[in-house]
Design a protein around this motif. Structure first.
Motif, PDB file in Angstrom:
ATOM      1  N   PRO A 178       0.533  -1.447  -0.503  1.00 25.43           N
ATOM      2  CA  PRO A 178       0.069  -0.047  -0.061  1.00 25.43           C
ATOM      3  C   PRO A 178       0.781   1.555  -0.188  1.00 25.43           C
ATOM      4  N   VAL A 179       0.372   2.463  -0.699  1.00 20.56           N
ATOM      5  CA  VAL A 179       0.790   3.664  -0.141  1.00 20.56           C
ATOM      6  C   VAL A 179       0.309   4.183  -0.512  1.00 20.56           C
ATOM      7  N   THR A 180       0.544   6.343  -0.531  1.00 22.10           N
ATOM      8  CA  THR A 180      -0.370   7.113  -0.001  1.00 22.10           C
ATOM      9  C   THR A 180      -1.063   7.421   0.837  1.00 22.10           C
ATOM     10  N   ALA A 181      -2.011   6.405   0.913  1.00 27.48           N
ATOM     11  CA  ALA A 181      -2.833   6.991   2.128  1.00 27.48           C
ATOM     12  C   ALA A 181      -3.670   5.523   1.994  1.00 27.48           C
ATOM     13  N   VAL A 193     -10.964  -1.431   5.366  1.00 27.09           N
ATOM     14  CA  VAL A 193     -10.260  -0.865   4.665  1.00 27.09           C
ATOM     15  C   VAL A 193      -9.906  -0.241   2.823  1.00 27.09           C
ATOM     16  N   SER A 194      -9.969   0.351   2.634  1.00 30.67           N
ATOM     17  CA  SER A 194      -9.704   1.016   0.974  1.00 30.67           C
ATOM     18  C   SER A 194      -8.052   1.875   1.240  1.00 30.67           C
ATOM     19  N   TYR A 195      -7.529   0.361   0.415  1.00 27.74           N
ATOM     20  CA  TYR A 195      -6.427   1.045   0.099  1.00 27.74           C
ATOM     21  C   TYR A 195      -6.132   1.308  -1.390  1.00 27.74           C
ATOM     22  N   TYR A 196      -4.210   1.858  -1.672  1.00 32.89           N
ATOM     23  CA  TYR A 196      -3.889   2.208  -3.027  1.00 32.89           C
ATOM     24  C   TYR A 196      -2.776   1.286  -3.501  1.00 32.89           C
ATOM     25  N   CYS A 197      -2.730   1.143  -4.782  1.00 35.26           N
ATOM     26  CA  CYS A 197      -1.081  -0.105  -5.116  1.00 35.26           C
ATOM     27  C   CYS A 197      -0.946   1.114  -5.986  1.00 35.26           C
ATOM     28  N   ARG A 198       0.860   1.439  -5.994  1.00 40.65           N
ATOM     29  CA  ARG A 198       1.074   1.411  -7.775  1.00 40.65           C
ATOM     30  C   ARG A 198       0.826   0.746  -8.632  1.00 40.65           C
ATOM     31  N   THR A 199       0.845   1.059 -10.116  1.00 49.05           N
ATOM     32  CA  THR A 199       0.893   0.258 -10.678  1.00 49.05           C
ATOM     33  C   THR A 199       2.227   0.415 -11.697  1.00 49.05           C
ATOM     34  N   ASN A 200       2.946  -0.231 -12.887  1.00 50.78           N
ATOM     35  CA  ASN A 200       3.803   0.275 -13.424  1.00 50.78           C
ATOM     36  C   ASN A 200       3.810   1.488 -14.125  1.00 50.78           C
ATOM     37  N   ASN A 202       3.108   3.779 -12.921  1.00 55.13           N
ATOM     38  CA  ASN A 202       3.233   5.002 -12.170  1.00 55.13           C
ATOM     39  C   ASN A 202       1.776   5.591 -11.899  1.00 55.13           C
ATOM     40  N   LYS A 203       0.305   4.865 -11.936  1.00 58.28           N
ATOM     41  CA  LYS A 203      -1.127   5.134 -11.788  1.00 58.28           C
ATOM     42  C   LYS A 203      -1.463   4.460 -10.334  1.00 58.28           C
ATOM     43  N   LEU A 204      -2.334   4.408  -9.714  1.00 60.76           N
ATOM     44  CA  LEU A 204      -2.732   3.947  -8.768  1.00 60.76           C
ATOM     45  C   LEU A 204      -3.840   2.892  -8.686  1.00 60.76           C
ATOM     46  N   ASP A 205      -4.127   1.595  -8.281  1.00 56.93           N
ATOM     47  CA  ASP A 205      -5.239   0.882  -8.587  1.00 56.93           C
ATOM     48  C   ASP A 205      -5.612   0.738  -6.658  1.00 56.93           C
ATOM     49  N   ASN A 206      -6.973   1.323  -6.293  1.00 55.35           N
ATOM     50  CA  ASN A 206      -7.544   1.589  -5.893  1.00 55.35           C
ATOM     51  C   ASN A 206      -8.675   0.135  -5.236  1.00 55.35           C
ATOM     52  N   LEU A 222     -10.569  -4.769  -6.084  1.00 53.78           N
ATOM     53  CA  LEU A 222     -10.599  -4.021  -6.793  1.00 53.78           C
ATOM     54  C   LEU A 222     -11.654  -2.446  -7.199  1.00 53.78           C
ATOM     55  N   LEU A 223     -11.684  -1.453  -6.706  1.00 54.67           N
ATOM     56  CA  LEU A 223     -12.379  -0.554  -6.425  1.00 54.67           C
ATOM     57  C   LEU A 223     -12.310   0.167  -8.315  1.00 54.67           C
ATOM     58  N   ALA A 224     -11.280   0.493  -8.535  1.00 55.98           N
ATOM     59  CA  ALA A 224     -10.648   1.530  -9.353  1.00 55.98           C
ATOM     60  C   ALA A 224      -9.430   1.112  -9.676  1.00 55.98           C
ATOM     61  N   GLY A 225      -8.979   1.515 -11.047  1.00 53.96           N
ATOM     62  CA  GLY A 225      -8.040   1.119 -11.234  1.00 53.96           C
ATOM     63  C   GLY A 225      -7.103   1.903 -12.358  1.00 53.96           C
ATOM     64  N   ALA A 226      -5.618   2.206 -12.530  1.00 56.19           N
ATOM     65  CA  ALA A 226      -4.851   2.991 -13.230  1.00 56.19           C
ATOM     66  C   ALA A 226      -5.441   4.304 -12.333  1.00 56.19           C
ATOM     67  N   ILE A 227      -5.220   4.970 -11.474  1.00 55.42           N
ATOM     68  CA  ILE A 227      -6.592   5.975 -12.079  1.00 55.42           C
ATOM     69  C   ILE A 227      -4.884   6.681 -11.013  1.00 55.42           C
ATOM     70  N   ASP A 228      -5.234   8.294 -11.223  1.00 52.04           N
ATOM     71  CA  ASP A 228      -4.033   9.670 -10.684  1.00 52.04           C
ATOM     72  C   ASP A 228      -3.744   9.580  -9.530  1.00 52.04           C
ATOM     73  N   GLY A 229      -4.734   9.635  -7.926  1.00 48.63           N
ATOM     74  CA  GLY A 229      -4.987   9.832  -7.150  1.00 48.63           C
ATOM     75  C   GLY A 229      -5.728   9.479  -6.310  1.00 48.63           C
ATOM     76  N   VAL A 230      -6.171   9.371  -5.051  1.00 50.04           N
ATOM     77  CA  VAL A 230      -6.434   8.957  -3.656  1.00 50.04           C
ATOM     78  C   VAL A 230      -7.967   9.555  -3.841  1.00 50.04           C
ATOM     79  N   GLY A 231      -9.249   8.863  -3.553  1.00 51.84           N
ATOM     80  CA  GLY A 231     -10.153   9.834  -3.083  1.00 51.84           C
ATOM     81  C   GLY A 231     -10.427   9.814  -1.748  1.00 51.84           C
ATOM     82  N   SER A 232     -11.808  10.346  -1.525  1.00 48.12           N
ATOM     83  CA  SER A 232     -12.177  10.153   0.417  1.00 48.12           C
ATOM     84  C   SER A 232     -13.412   9.659   0.306  1.00 48.12           C
TER      85      SER A 232
END
Length: 256
Positions: A178-181, A193-200, A202-206, A222-232
Motif C-alpha cells: 500500500p502507498v500514499t493513503a 480498509v480502502s487502500y492503494y497500490c502503485r501500477t507499472n 505509475n498510476k494507482l489501483d484502489n 478492486l474499486l478503481a484501476g489506473a487512477i491518478d490520485g487518492v479519493g475520500s
C-alpha cells in the motif's frame, strides 16, 4: 455514478448519474430494504444543468444553476422518493441545508440577508427571518442526528501513525504494498480498509478489503484501476451493509 445522498431515518438512497458524452443527468431513488431502482420523472429534455442536493424524510431535492460558469446553485425542486413525482419548485431560491423543522433556503440575489425556512413537503415558507448563525447551528445539529447511524471511513496519509499500523497489517495479511493513503472503518464484527497500490504505469489501483476481528480476509476487491490520485469516502457502512461505487459505474452492497 456522480453523487450519493442518504435519507438515514427512512432508509432511502438518492443517486445522481451523469453521462458526459450525452450531456444527460439522471436521478434515482432506492429503498435499502430491496425495492427496485426508481427514476425521477423529469419534464426537462436538458438535464445536464441539474444536480442532486439532498434527500430527507422521503423528499429528494435537486438544484439548477444561476451562474453556470461559477457553478452557482439556483432553484430548488422537490420530489417524492417513493414515487419520483414532483412535489414543488422554487426557481428563485437556493438550497442552504436541512434542519429539524424543514428546509433552509436563501434568495440568490440577496446574499448576506436572512434565510427562509420552508416546509419540506409543500415548499411553503414557515419563517423568513432566520439569521446566518441560527441557520448554521440548525443544520449542524440536524446533521449529527441524521447521520449518527452511518459510518464513514477515516482517511490516513503516509507518515501518520495509524496509516503505518494499518499498512503493516495489510502487508502481512494480503502480501501487498500500500502507498500514499488509506481509509479505515470498523464495526463490532469487522474491519474495512480502502487502500492503494502503485501500477507499472505509475498510476494507482484502489482496493477494498474486509477482515473479521480475527484478521481473516473476507473480501479484497478492486474499486478503481489506473487512477491518478487518492479519493475520500470511497465507501460507507449503513444498516449493517457496506456500500461502495466500483469503477464509477456500479453501486455494490455487501452484508457485514
Amino acid at each position: 455514478m456522480w453523487r450519493i445522498r442518504l435519507d438515514v431515518p427512512g432508509g432511502w438512497m438518492a443517486l445522481e448519474v451523469r453521462d458526459a458524452d450525452l450531456l444527460q443527468t439522471r436521478f434515482y431513488t432506492l429503498h435499502l430494504t430491496g425495492s427496485p431502482l426508481l427514476e425521477l420523472k423529469l419534464p426537462d429534455l436538458n438535464t445536464w444543468w441539474l444536480g442532486l442536493e439532498d434527500v430527507h424524510k422521503q423528499v429528494l431535492y435537486l438544484h439548477g444553476y444561476g451562474d453556470r460558469k461559477l457553478g452557482q446553485h439556483k432553484g430548488i425542486r422537490a420530489f417524492a422518493t417513493d414515487s419520483g413525482i414532483a412535489l414543488w419548485q422554487q426557481s428563485e431560491l437556493a438550497f442552504y441545508g436541512i434542519e429539524e423543522r424543514g428546509l433552509l433556503a436563501y434568495e440568490v440575489t440577496q446574499t448576506g440577508k436572512e434565510l427562509l425556512l420552508l416546509e419540506s413537503g409543500y415548499g411553503k415558507t414557515i419563517r423568513s427571518d432566520i439569521s446566518q448563525k441560527e441557520a448554521a447551528d440548525g443544520v449542524q445539529r440536524c446533521h449529527k442526528l441524521r447521520f449518527e447511524a452511518v459510518r464513514y471511513p477515516h482517511l490516513y496519509r503516509e507518515g501518520e501513525i495509524y496509516y503505518e499500523q494499518v499498512r503493516d497489517f495489510l502487508v502481512q495479511e494480503l502480501d501487498c504494498e500500500p502507498v500514499t493513503a488509506l481509509e479505515y472503518a470498523e464495526t463490532d464484527t469487522c474491519l474495512v480498509v480502502s487502500y492503494y497500490c502503485r501500477t507499472n504505469e505509475n498510476k494507482l489501483d484502489n482496493f477494498l478489503a474486509v477482515f473479521d476481528l480475527n484478521g481473516f480476509s473476507h473480501l479484497n476487491e478492486l474499486l478503481a484501476g489506473a487512477i491518478d490520485g487518492v479519493g475520500s469516502d470511497t465507501f460507507f457502512i449503513f444498516m449493517r451493509s457496506l456500500y461502495f461505487v466500483q469503477n464509477k459505474t456500479s453501486l455494490k452492497a455487501y452484508s457485514l
